[in-house]
Design a protein around this motif. Structure first.
Motif, PDB file in Angstrom:
ATOM      1  N   THR A  46       0.843  -1.192   0.000  1.00 59.01           N
ATOM      2  CA  THR A  46       0.000   0.000   0.000  1.00 59.01           C
ATOM      3  C   THR A  46       0.879   1.242   0.000  1.00 59.01           C
ATOM      4  O   THR A  46       1.782   1.375   0.827  1.00 59.01           O
ATOM      5  N   LEU A  47       0.621   2.138  -0.958  1.00 59.05           N
ATOM      6  CA  LEU A  47       1.365   3.385  -1.088  1.00 59.05           C
ATOM      7  C   LEU A  47       0.427   4.560  -0.847  1.00 59.05           C
ATOM      8  O   LEU A  47      -0.663   4.628  -1.420  1.00 59.05           O
ATOM      9  N   GLU A  48       0.854   5.483  -0.014  1.00 63.61           N
ATOM     10  CA  GLU A  48       0.109   6.716   0.191  1.00 63.61           C
ATOM     11  C   GLU A  48       0.449   7.717  -0.904  1.00 63.61           C
ATOM     12  O   GLU A  48       1.567   7.737  -1.416  1.00 63.61           O
ATOM     13  N   THR A  55      -3.388   0.180  -3.202  1.00 59.63           N
ATOM     14  CA  THR A  55      -2.880  -1.126  -2.798  1.00 59.63           C
ATOM     15  C   THR A  55      -2.632  -1.975  -4.045  1.00 59.63           C
ATOM     16  O   THR A  55      -3.530  -2.157  -4.874  1.00 59.63           O
ATOM     17  N   LEU A  56      -1.422  -2.467  -4.136  1.00 56.34           N
ATOM     18  CA  LEU A  56      -1.043  -3.382  -5.207  1.00 56.34           C
ATOM     19  C   LEU A  56      -1.070  -4.794  -4.639  1.00 56.34           C
ATOM     20  O   LEU A  56      -0.280  -5.114  -3.752  1.00 56.34           O
ATOM     21  N   PRO A  57      -1.938  -5.664  -5.129  1.00 60.83           N
ATOM     22  CA  PRO A  57      -2.060  -6.998  -4.539  1.00 60.83           C
ATOM     23  C   PRO A  57      -0.867  -7.899  -4.828  1.00 60.83           C
ATOM     24  O   PRO A  57      -0.586  -8.821  -4.067  1.00 60.83           O
ATOM     25  N   THR A 150      -3.441   2.558  -9.428  1.00 57.49           N
ATOM     26  CA  THR A 150      -2.758   3.715 -10.015  1.00 57.49           C
ATOM     27  C   THR A 150      -1.898   4.390  -8.960  1.00 57.49           C
ATOM     28  O   THR A 150      -2.370   4.692  -7.859  1.00 57.49           O
ATOM     29  N   VAL A 151      -0.634   4.621  -9.294  1.00 60.52           N
ATOM     30  CA  VAL A 151       0.336   5.215  -8.376  1.00 60.52           C
ATOM     31  C   VAL A 151       0.678   6.611  -8.887  1.00 60.52           C
ATOM     32  O   VAL A 151       1.164   6.765 -10.006  1.00 60.52           O
ATOM     33  N   LEU A 173       6.860  -1.281  -8.395  1.00 59.48           N
ATOM     34  CA  LEU A 173       7.215  -2.392  -9.275  1.00 59.48           C
ATOM     35  C   LEU A 173       7.836  -3.559  -8.520  1.00 59.48           C
ATOM     36  O   LEU A 173       8.178  -4.584  -9.124  1.00 59.48           O
ATOM     37  N   GLY A 174       8.020  -3.406  -7.214  1.00 58.03           N
ATOM     38  CA  GLY A 174       8.573  -4.489  -6.410  1.00 58.03           C
ATOM     39  C   GLY A 174      10.070  -4.645  -6.504  1.00 58.03           C
ATOM     40  O   GLY A 174      10.604  -5.703  -6.156  1.00 58.03           O
TER      41      GLY A 174
END
Length: 340
Positions: A46-48, A55-57, A150-151, A173-174
């Protein structure tokens, strides 16, 4: 908000850099991609950001990148960029510092309305819009989020450093460790040039674009362009640093000189200027007030590719950009400071 030089929030680089471009973005189909991504280390993530949280699963496999830095960093990190923003400079469709993309990938024009159907057709696992002028409000963000996670930017567009933008993209992107490698590579390039030319310290620079009847130049110390030149040792001329933000027609953080005021360009040790059209360049270089000012400083005209990379730098473009500016910088380092 701290946009690059001469534009509104939506126009961005465009007002300073892309005022002359008439781009036609194509639309092509994408071949079938891999199956659904699987969760990996660090996911779900999860990115603020400015509009809430995303949240990217799982680690994304198919990426749509809607900003120049998003395209460059994602591609350099090895992501499968299936769709994204065309380069607005001369080296279309991709920026000159990137390897060629497959046909049909870079088909989104920064000046067109947000092409939701085309983005959806790419079937992305993530939409990267950390550096995108297409996604500057909640409505655009929510419409994209209905397609894929969407980031976007953390607080304001270009309100973070180019290093932190790269870290945000790398996290999404991990591959945060690989993003740090890109950051370190860019920082090393800047540090090496500054060590090579210590005489740049204390010199001053003005970056702008002559267009129409005005010559807008950057004066915002928090601008990403100003941060890059400051890292080389180059500051703003004192009177420009003290100028208030410009009024209508140019972005906050810039000053628009008239041609009658163009003698002020001589206050800088280095003047870097781009032009929307060849006619704008002829007018600028042929103006007698400008000519007298440029005779007292180091003047570097640049193309739109360089202007985009300088006005909105990213950690991938940095080395290429410094190489393009390098031929003029020894003259700046060796010359007496203007002191004006």
């Amino acid at each position: 908000m701290r946009p690059p030089p001469v534009s509104s929030a939506r126009s961005s680089t465009v007002a300073l850099v892309v005022a002359a471009l008439l781009l036609v973005a194509g639309c092509t189909g994408t071949p079938p991609g891999p199956g659904p991504a699987e969760p990996g280390a660090g996911f779900p993530l999860t990115l603020e950001h400015a509009f809430g949280t995303t949240t990217l699963p799982a680690r994304p496999r198919r990426v749509v990148a809607l900003g120049a830095a998003d395209v460059a960093v994602a591609r350099e990190l090895g992501a499968d960029v299936v769709g994204g923003l065309r380069n607005a400079g001369e080296s279309q469709p991709q920026a000159p510092y990137l390897a060629p993309f497959p046909d049909g990938v870079l088909t989104i024009d920064e000046l067109e309305p947000l092409p939701l159907e085309r983005i959806a057709a790419y079937r992305p696992d993530v939409v990267l819009a950390v550096s995108s002028y297409l996604v500057t409000d909640r409505d655009a963000y929510e419409r994209l989020s209905a397609i894929a996670p969407t980031v976007v930017h953390r607080d304001t567009l270009f309100g973070a450093t180019m290093q932190d933008d790269a870290r945000r993209i790398g996290a999404a992107l991990g591959v945060p460790d690989r993003a740090e490698e890109l950051v370190a590579r860019a920082d090393r390039a800047v540090a090496a040039l500054r060590a090579e030319l210590p005489g740049l310290a204390g010199r001053s620079v003005l970056v702008g674009q002559a267009r129409g009847d005005v010559i807008p130049v950057i004066v915002d110390p928090a601008n990403q362009s100003t941060a890059l030149t400051r890292a080389l040792g180059l500051g703003l001329p004192p009177t420009f640093a003290a100028d208030p933000p410009a009024g209508d027609g140019v972005a906050p953080g810039t000053v628009a000189l008239s041609y009658e005021e163009a003698g002020r360009l001589a206050e800088a040790d280095l003047v870097v200027m781009s032009f929307p059209t060849a006619a704008d360049r002829r007018r600028f270089e042929g103006d007698p007030v400008v000519a007298r000012a440029l005779a007292r400083t180091t003047y570097v005209p640049i193309g739109l590719d360089e202007a985009i990379a300088l006005q909105a730098p990213n950690v991938v473009s940095t080395g290429w950009l410094l190489d393009r500016l390098r031929p003029a910088l020894p003259r700046v380092a060796a010359a007496p400071a203007t002191g004006r």
